[in-house]
Scaffold this motif. Structure first.
Motif, PDB file in Angstrom:
ATOM      1  N   GLN A 163     -25.538  24.439 -16.376  1.00 41.99           N
ATOM      2  CA  GLN A 163     -26.387  25.030 -15.348  1.00 41.99           C
ATOM      3  C   GLN A 163     -27.692  24.260 -15.209  1.00 41.99           C
ATOM      4  N   MET A 164     -28.254  24.352 -14.023  1.00 43.58           N
ATOM      5  CA  MET A 164     -29.599  23.853 -13.776  1.00 43.58           C
ATOM      6  C   MET A 164     -30.352  24.976 -13.083  1.00 43.58           C
ATOM      7  N   ILE A 165     -31.640  25.035 -13.337  1.00 43.27           N
ATOM      8  CA  ILE A 165     -32.456  26.057 -12.720  1.00 43.27           C
ATOM      9  C   ILE A 165     -33.643  25.391 -12.035  1.00 43.27           C
ATOM     10  N   ALA A 166     -34.044  25.942 -10.885  1.00 47.29           N
ATOM     11  CA  ALA A 166     -35.162  25.382 -10.126  1.00 47.29           C
ATOM     12  C   ALA A 166     -36.099  26.504  -9.727  1.00 47.29           C
ATOM     13  N   SER A 167     -37.392  26.272  -9.904  1.00 47.79           N
ATOM     14  CA  SER A 167     -38.388  27.236  -9.408  1.00 47.79           C
ATOM     15  C   SER A 167     -39.088  26.604  -8.222  1.00 47.79           C
ATOM     16  N   SER A 168     -39.598  27.458  -7.346  1.00 46.60           N
ATOM     17  CA  SER A 168     -40.194  26.972  -6.110  1.00 46.60           C
ATOM     18  C   SER A 168     -41.443  27.760  -5.774  1.00 46.60           C
ATOM     19  N   ASN A 169     -42.300  27.159  -4.952  1.00 46.52           N
ATOM     20  CA  ASN A 169     -43.505  27.851  -4.485  1.00 46.52           C
ATOM     21  C   ASN A 169     -43.194  28.996  -3.542  1.00 46.52           C
ATOM     22  N   ARG A 202     -26.901  31.642  -8.079  1.00 40.88           N
ATOM     23  CA  ARG A 202     -27.635  32.899  -7.906  1.00 40.88           C
ATOM     24  C   ARG A 202     -29.094  32.584  -7.633  1.00 40.88           C
ATOM     25  N   THR A 203     -29.746  33.442  -6.860  1.00 34.37           N
ATOM     26  CA  THR A 203     -31.174  33.298  -6.606  1.00 34.37           C
ATOM     27  C   THR A 203     -31.886  34.563  -7.064  1.00 34.37           C
ATOM     28  N   LEU A 204     -32.920  34.376  -7.861  1.00 32.12           N
ATOM     29  CA  LEU A 204     -33.775  35.473  -8.313  1.00 32.12           C
ATOM     30  C   LEU A 204     -35.155  35.253  -7.710  1.00 32.12           C
ATOM     31  N   TYR A 205     -35.931  36.323  -7.601  1.00 32.43           N
ATOM     32  CA  TYR A 205     -37.268  36.201  -7.017  1.00 32.43           C
ATOM     33  C   TYR A 205     -38.321  36.743  -7.967  1.00 32.43           C
ATOM     34  N   SER A 206     -39.468  36.097  -7.951  1.00 26.47           N
ATOM     35  CA  SER A 206     -40.626  36.542  -8.716  1.00 26.47           C
ATOM     36  C   SER A 206     -41.786  36.686  -7.731  1.00 26.47           C
ATOM     37  N   LYS A 207     -41.602  37.578  -6.769  1.00 22.20           N
ATOM     38  CA  LYS A 207     -42.567  37.736  -5.665  1.00 22.20           C
ATOM     39  C   LYS A 207     -43.942  38.177  -6.161  1.00 22.20           C
ATOM     40  N   LYS A 208     -43.970  39.063  -7.136  1.00 21.16           N
ATOM     41  CA  LYS A 208     -45.252  39.584  -7.618  1.00 21.16           C
ATOM     42  C   LYS A 208     -46.032  38.534  -8.410  1.00 21.16           C
ATOM     43  N   TYR A 209     -45.329  37.791  -9.282  1.00 18.01           N
ATOM     44  CA  TYR A 209     -46.005  36.875 -10.202  1.00 18.01           C
ATOM     45  C   TYR A 209     -45.936  35.412  -9.774  1.00 18.01           C
ATOM     46  N   GLY A 210     -45.006  35.070  -8.888  1.00 22.10           N
ATOM     47  CA  GLY A 210     -44.781  33.673  -8.575  1.00 22.10           C
ATOM     48  C   GLY A 210     -44.104  32.989  -9.752  1.00 22.10           C
ATOM     49  N   CYS A 211     -43.694  31.754  -9.580  1.00 20.83           N
ATOM     50  CA  CYS A 211     -43.054  31.023 -10.676  1.00 20.83           C
ATOM     51  C   CYS A 211     -43.417  29.550 -10.564  1.00 20.83           C
ATOM     52  N   ASP A 212     -43.674  28.963 -11.708  1.00 17.05           N
ATOM     53  CA  ASP A 212     -44.078  27.567 -11.734  1.00 17.05           C
ATOM     54  C   ASP A 212     -43.229  26.844 -12.768  1.00 17.05           C
ATOM     55  N   LEU A 213     -43.764  26.539 -13.918  1.00 16.39           N
ATOM     56  CA  LEU A 213     -43.005  25.837 -14.947  1.00 16.39           C
ATOM     57  C   LEU A 213     -41.963  26.764 -15.545  1.00 16.39           C
TER      58      LEU A 213
END
Length: 197
Positions: free
Chosen positions: A35-41, A57-68
């Motif tokens: 697997q590979m995982i990617a985070s985005s702005n 699959r796509t997950l969201y971190s709308k409240k906290y955002g995601c970076d590294l």
């Protein structure tokens, strides 16, 4: 296959993924490479199946955002830094999209995140000029180093030594077991590098 300049020049794009609507800010592969995982702005975390070459699959971190982000030793869990609300690092189960633990402590944006290759420890570096050592089993920081600038950090492949780079001026090597005693080696980085063309 030996990776030569000629071999690299022969590579071609075989697939383009367009799941993200904003800049991808980090990528990581699971330890087994499946697997590979990617985070985005755009606050999304996309999991890709490398064996089938497709998004899984796509997950969201709308409240906290995601970076590294970094896979832990479990292929269904990651740690990631936030780019909204606060500078807490989050431990997320990809299986059920639930937080397993929070790692508060940094007071400015996290700019370095690295899992130890042999155990559940990880390092984080922040614009608050600290590097923190963590264990996935505890929300409390296991070690804290104050620095004189922006840090970068990485473990060696055996997980016994970690490096701390400071403002592109110094590189310090620490034994993980006795890092509180200071670095066992320090290197000055030359600033007179010729420009690359």
């Amino acid at each position: 296959m030996k990776l030569t300049d000629e071999v690299f020049r022969s590579f071609r794009v075989s697939k383009v993924f367009r799941e993200n609507t904003d800049r991808v800010n980090c990528l990581d592969f699971s330890a087994n490479g499946d697997q590979m995982i990617a985070s985005s702005n755009d606050d999304s975390i996309v999991i890709y199946c490398c064996l089938e070459g497709r998004p899984k699959r796509t997950l969201y971190s709308k409240k906290y955002g995601c970076d590294l982000l970094q896979y832990t030793h479990a292929p269904n869990a990651i740690v990631y830094s936030s780019n909204k609300v606060d500078d807490t690092i989050r431990y997320l189960s990809l299986h059920d999209n639930k937080f397993l633990r929070y790692f508060p402590g940094h007071t400015k944006r996290v700019v370095a995140l690295m899992m130890c290759p042999i155990n559940d420890s990880f390092l984080s570096g922040s614009l608050d000029r600290t590097i923190r050592l963590w264990d996935l089993r505890s929300p409390n920081c296991q070690g804290l180093m104050h620095l004189n600038g922006r840090p970068v950090t990485s473990f060696d492949p055996e997980g016994l030594i970690f490096a701390a780079g400071i403002e592109s001026r110094q590189l310090k090597l620490y034994d993980l077991r006795t890092f509180d005693k200071g670095p066992f080696a320090t290197f000055r980085v030359r600033q007179d590098h010729p420009n690359c063309e």
